[in-house]
Write an enzyme that holds these catalytic residues in place. Structure first.
Site, short mmCIF file in Angstrom:
data_model
loop_
_atom_site.label_atom_id
_atom_site.label_comp_id
_atom_site.label_asym_id
_atom_site.label_seq_id
_atom_site.Cartn_x
_atom_site.Cartn_y
_atom_site.Cartn_z
N ASP A 17 2.97 -7.52 31.05
CA ASP A 17 3.94 -8.45 30.63
C ASP A 17 3.86 -8.14 28.86
OD1 ASP A 17 4.77 -10.85 29.10
OD2 ASP A 17 3.59 -12.16 30.60
N VAL A 18 5.11 -7.70 28.61
CA VAL A 18 5.32 -7.40 27.08
C VAL A 18 4.88 -8.35 26.04
CG1 VAL A 18 6.91 -5.65 27.71
CG2 VAL A 18 7.77 -7.89 26.97
N ASN A 30 12.90 -1.66 27.84
CA ASN A 30 14.07 -2.06 28.57
C ASN A 30 13.84 -3.73 29.04
OD1 ASN A 30 16.76 -2.03 30.36
ND2 ASN A 30 14.99 -2.60 31.64
N TYR A 34 19.35 -14.26 20.79
CA TYR A 34 19.53 -13.23 21.63
C TYR A 34 20.06 -12.02 20.72
CZ TYR A 34 20.85 -9.46 25.15
OH TYR A 34 20.80 -8.46 25.69
N LYS A 41 18.04 -8.88 19.31
CA LYS A 41 18.68 -7.44 19.37
C LYS A 41 18.97 -6.68 18.10
CE LYS A 41 18.12 -6.97 23.90
NZ LYS A 41 17.44 -6.13 24.57
#
Ligand SMILES: NC(=O)c1ccc[n+]([C@@H]2O[C@H](COP(=O)([O-])OP(=O)(O)OC[C@H]3O[C@@H](n4cnc5c(N)ncnc54)[C@H](OP(=O)(O)O)[C@@H]3O)[C@@H](O)[C@H]2O)c1
Length: 255
Positions: free
Chosen positions: A65-66, A92, A159, A163
């Site tokens: 779990d990142v 990713n 989001y 990014k």
């Protein structure tokens, strides 16, 4: 073309239980890599590992779990003891919420996307880098960003910011790590149909949006293969800190 091969390389792909990550893992295995597929959902990971092995590839699953420091630490300990480390990291793992205005973006939606997409990418890349530097081993990182790290997009401020952070993480890591023989680049896809956006593209608004892409359609997963392999392999030996956009022209379209 041999520069694009990944024989004798071990590659970690995060977010490999579905979508882009599951596809990427298969592509890397076909190029000769041993692929470690990481994510939270065990059964989905096992399915992907099974498919790669059935096709003659080398793959193993890793629970990660990142968003959880302990989970990332444990996974990297396993990477070292069970798999002898990695050569390439494809970072990713990522999430998106349903579209919402800036003023309706609550704490949960903001933290969910920032914690997974940006802090998760930082955490995993730092763990990989620490292992590489400790063993004087060269390394390659491919961060999966998005065109929304490079341009605006409506109703997705958290989001977009996550990014944009991944793009800046890529550039900053690249500059600091070049002296350790570690290259860091960012793959920036436009729109590809996966679980992250399937609900949206099933709507009328999604269909209209698809038509507005300069090439008039979503990307096909296999259209990521060439750009991905370029960044993951020695074919990009003189590239670091770069963004590679794969988007049917979307990043340059006026809103
Ligand atoms: N599809 C597109 O059009 C598109 C375009 C640009 C960029 N991207 C980026 O591509 C990446 C993959 O997205 P996708 O479209 O393939 O979506 P997806 O099918 O929903 O896949 C997301 C993956 O991330 C994993 N993940 C989510 N939260 C995680 C966590 N906390 N720890 C570890 N793994 C986690 C999921 O696995 P588990 O749930 O099993 O943990 C899953 O494997 C994302 O970074 C996304 O932003 C996608």
């Amino acid at each position: 073309m041999n520069a694009f091969r990944l024989d004798n390389k071990t590659v970690l792909v995060t977010g490999a239980s579905s979508g882009l990550g599951a596809h990427i893992a298969k592509v890397l295995a076909r190029q000769g890599a041993k692929v470690l597929l990481a994510a939270r959902r065990g059964p989905q990971l096992a399915e992907q590992v099974d498919a790669i092995r059935k096709a003659g590839g080398d793959a193993a699953a890793l629970s990660m779990d990142v968003t959880k420091p302990d989970s990332v630490e444990q996974a990297f300990a396993e990477i070292e003891t069970e798999h002898g480390g990695i050569d390439v990291l494809i970072s990713n793992a990522g999430v998106a919420t349903e579209p919402r205005k800036f003023i309706d973006t609550d704490e949960d939606a903001w933290q969910f996307q920032l914690q997974t997409n940006l802090s998760g990418a930082w955490r995993v890349a730092r763990a990989a880098t620490q292992q590489w530097i400790a063993s004087s081993r060269p390394g390659v990182v491919v961060n999966v960003g998005s065109i929304y790290g490079l341009r605006t997009g409506v109703l997705k401020v958290a989001y977009n910011v996550s990014k944009a952070g991944v793009v800046q993480l890529t550039r900053s890591m690249a500059m600091e790590l070049v002296r350790h023989n570690i290259r860091v680049n960012c793959l920036c896809p436009g729109w590809f149909l996966t679980a992250i956006n399937a609900d949206y593209f099933a709507t009328e608004s999604g269909a209209r949006y698809e038509k507005s892409i300069p090439m008039g359609r979503l990307g096909r997963l296999e259209e990521l293969d060439g750009p991905l392999l370029l960044l993951a392999s020695d074919a990009s030996s003189y590239m670091t800190g770069a963004e590679l956009v794969v988007d049917g022209g979307m990043v340059h379209k006026a809103i």
